[in-house]
Scaffold this motif. Structure first.
Motif, short mmCIF file in Angstrom:
data_model
loop_
_atom_site.label_atom_id
_atom_site.label_comp_id
_atom_site.label_asym_id
_atom_site.label_seq_id
_atom_site.Cartn_x
_atom_site.Cartn_y
_atom_site.Cartn_z
N LEU A 25 0.83 -1.20 0.00
CA LEU A 25 0.00 0.00 0.00
C LEU A 25 0.87 1.25 0.00
O LEU A 25 0.61 2.19 -0.76
CB LEU A 25 -0.93 0.00 1.22
CG LEU A 25 -1.64 1.31 1.54
CD1 LEU A 25 -2.52 1.76 0.38
CD2 LEU A 25 -2.46 1.18 2.82
N LEU A 26 1.89 1.27 0.84
CA LEU A 26 2.78 2.44 0.89
C LEU A 26 3.43 2.70 -0.46
O LEU A 26 3.61 3.85 -0.87
CB LEU A 26 3.85 2.24 1.96
CG LEU A 26 3.37 2.30 3.42
CD1 LEU A 26 4.51 1.96 4.37
CD2 LEU A 26 2.81 3.68 3.75
N GLN A 27 3.76 1.63 -1.17
CA GLN A 27 4.37 1.78 -2.49
C GLN A 27 3.39 2.44 -3.46
O GLN A 27 3.76 3.33 -4.23
CB GLN A 27 4.80 0.41 -3.03
CG GLN A 27 5.49 0.46 -4.39
CD GLN A 27 6.80 1.21 -4.34
OE1 GLN A 27 7.61 1.01 -3.43
NE2 GLN A 27 7.01 2.09 -5.31
N VAL A 28 2.13 2.01 -3.42
CA VAL A 28 1.12 2.61 -4.29
C VAL A 28 0.90 4.08 -3.95
O VAL A 28 0.82 4.93 -4.84
CB VAL A 28 -0.21 1.82 -4.20
CG1 VAL A 28 -1.32 2.57 -4.92
CG2 VAL A 28 -0.04 0.43 -4.79
N LEU A 29 0.82 4.39 -2.66
CA LEU A 29 0.64 5.78 -2.25
C LEU A 29 1.80 6.64 -2.72
O LEU A 29 1.63 7.78 -3.15
CB LEU A 29 0.51 5.87 -0.72
CG LEU A 29 -0.74 5.23 -0.11
CD1 LEU A 29 -0.73 5.41 1.41
CD2 LEU A 29 -2.01 5.82 -0.71
N GLU A 30 3.00 6.08 -2.66
CA GLU A 30 4.18 6.80 -3.13
C GLU A 30 4.09 7.07 -4.62
O GLU A 30 4.45 8.16 -5.10
CB GLU A 30 5.43 5.99 -2.80
CG GLU A 30 6.74 6.73 -3.00
CD GLU A 30 7.92 5.94 -2.48
OE1 GLU A 30 8.72 5.47 -3.32
OE2 GLU A 30 8.04 5.77 -1.26
N GLU A 31 3.61 6.09 -5.37
CA GLU A 31 3.47 6.25 -6.82
C GLU A 31 2.43 7.31 -7.16
O GLU A 31 2.57 8.04 -8.14
CB GLU A 31 3.11 4.91 -7.45
CG GLU A 31 4.23 3.88 -7.39
CD GLU A 31 3.79 2.50 -7.85
OE1 GLU A 31 2.62 2.36 -8.28
OE2 GLU A 31 4.60 1.56 -7.77
N ILE A 32 1.38 7.39 -6.34
CA ILE A 32 0.35 8.41 -6.56
C ILE A 32 0.90 9.80 -6.22
O ILE A 32 0.51 10.81 -6.80
CB ILE A 32 -0.90 8.11 -5.70
CG1 ILE A 32 -1.56 6.79 -6.13
CG2 ILE A 32 -1.92 9.25 -5.80
CD1 ILE A 32 -2.70 6.36 -5.24
N GLY A 33 1.82 9.83 -5.27
CA GLY A 33 2.36 11.09 -4.80
C GLY A 33 1.81 11.50 -3.46
O GLY A 33 1.79 12.68 -3.10
N ILE A 34 1.34 10.50 -2.69
CA ILE A 34 0.74 10.76 -1.38
C ILE A 34 1.67 10.28 -0.28
O ILE A 34 2.17 9.15 -0.31
CB ILE A 34 -0.60 10.02 -1.23
CG1 ILE A 34 -1.62 10.52 -2.24
CG2 ILE A 34 -1.15 10.18 0.20
CD1 ILE A 34 -2.91 9.73 -2.25
N GLU A 35 1.91 11.14 0.69
CA GLU A 35 2.67 10.74 1.87
C GLU A 35 1.85 11.10 3.10
O GLU A 35 1.73 12.27 3.47
CB GLU A 35 4.01 11.46 1.93
CG GLU A 35 4.85 11.11 3.17
CD GLU A 35 5.20 9.64 3.25
OE1 GLU A 35 4.96 9.04 4.32
OE2 GLU A 35 5.70 9.09 2.25
N PRO A 36 1.20 10.11 3.74
CA PRO A 36 0.44 10.42 4.95
C PRO A 36 1.33 11.12 5.99
O PRO A 36 2.53 10.83 6.07
CB PRO A 36 0.00 9.04 5.45
CG PRO A 36 -0.01 8.18 4.22
CD PRO A 36 1.14 8.68 3.39
#
Length: 258
Positions: A25-36
């Motif tokens: 999940l963190l990898q996908v968020l990184e690809e989207i450009g999202i960093e919680p």
């Protein structure tokens, strides 16, 4: 450029080595450009959350899971309740979290553990970091409880395996990751007293987690992880890929929420 927002929070459940799926999940968020900017985790989720909030890459955290041996002879406990001495992992975590302090993290972190003495949940978010993380991940019987301020703490999942509560009211967008799936059984699978106790334990965890899904904007909960045991260390890459594919399937939904 990464999109950052003070309103994005990520809740990471417990689930043993299946916590590697959080990294997908963190990898996908990184690809989207999202960093919680706020993390809340229990057990394996607390460990992933601490390392991520400490600024470590997905690859580094995955290597940590792969290369950190649990059942080494030198890790076995003596004169403590539990087979593996949780304190033996303090120097290992200090290599990646040298400041050992919540305040030194790049992102805000909440860690949930179970107070065995007072019989209640406690959420840590400031002060020393490593002992609360180890306490949260101290799977009962396998790992020894961790002493903090004169009290003994164990696995946060015993009382709250999906700790979304610290994020409510603080985050406008909450993404949930549950890597503790509920597995269907046949009557013949309930063979002895131990299997009955284990089944009830997993039933309780599943029920309380699912009841809180409505508190998240989106939840990633790959059922395929049910094929792996809590301490199955032979399928890390496969578990990562399952987490990645499950998160990627909801990529459009996440982007729409933003």
């Amino acid at each position: 450029m990464k999109k950052t927002s003070p309103t994005i929070g990520l809740v990471l459940s417990g689930g043993g080595v299946r916590g590697v799926a959080h990294l997908g999940l963190l990898q996908v968020l990184e690809e989207i450009g999202i960093e919680p900017v706020v993390y809340s985790g229990t057990s394996a989720g607390a460990l992933v959350g601490a390392l991520r909030a400490g600024g470590h890459s997905v690859a580094t955290i995955l290597d940590f899971f792969k290369n950190t041996s649990i059942f080494k002879m030198s890790h076995f406990s003596t004169r403590k309740p539990g087979f593996i001495d949780s304190d033996k992992f303090i120097p290992i975590l200090k290599e990646l979290l040298p400041d050992d302090d919540f305040g030194a993290l790049e992102k805000k972190l909440y860690v949930t553990a179970t107070d065995m003495v007072r019989g209640r949940q406690r959420t840590f978010s400031h002060g020393p970091l490593i002992r609360p993380v180890l306490a949260s991940a101290a799977f009962p019987v396998v790992f020894t409880p961790v002493e903090i301020e004169g009290h003994l703490y164990t696995d946060g999942g015993a009382l709250n395996n999906f700790p979304v509560e610290p994020l409510t009211g603080e985050c406008e967008l909450i993404i949930g990751s549950n890597v503790h799936p509920f597995k269907d059984l046949q009557p013949s699978d309930i063979k002895n007293t131990l299997s009955v106790m284990e089944r009830l334990f997993h039933l309780s965890i599943h029920h309380h987690s699912v009841q809180k899904y409505h508190m998240c904007n989106v939840v990633i909960a790959p059922q395929e992880l049910a094929a792996f045991a809590t301490f199955d260390r032979s399928h890390f890459d496969e578990m990562f890929e399952i987490g990645y594919k499950a998160a990627h399937a909801k990529r459009a939904e996440i982007e729409a929420l933003l």
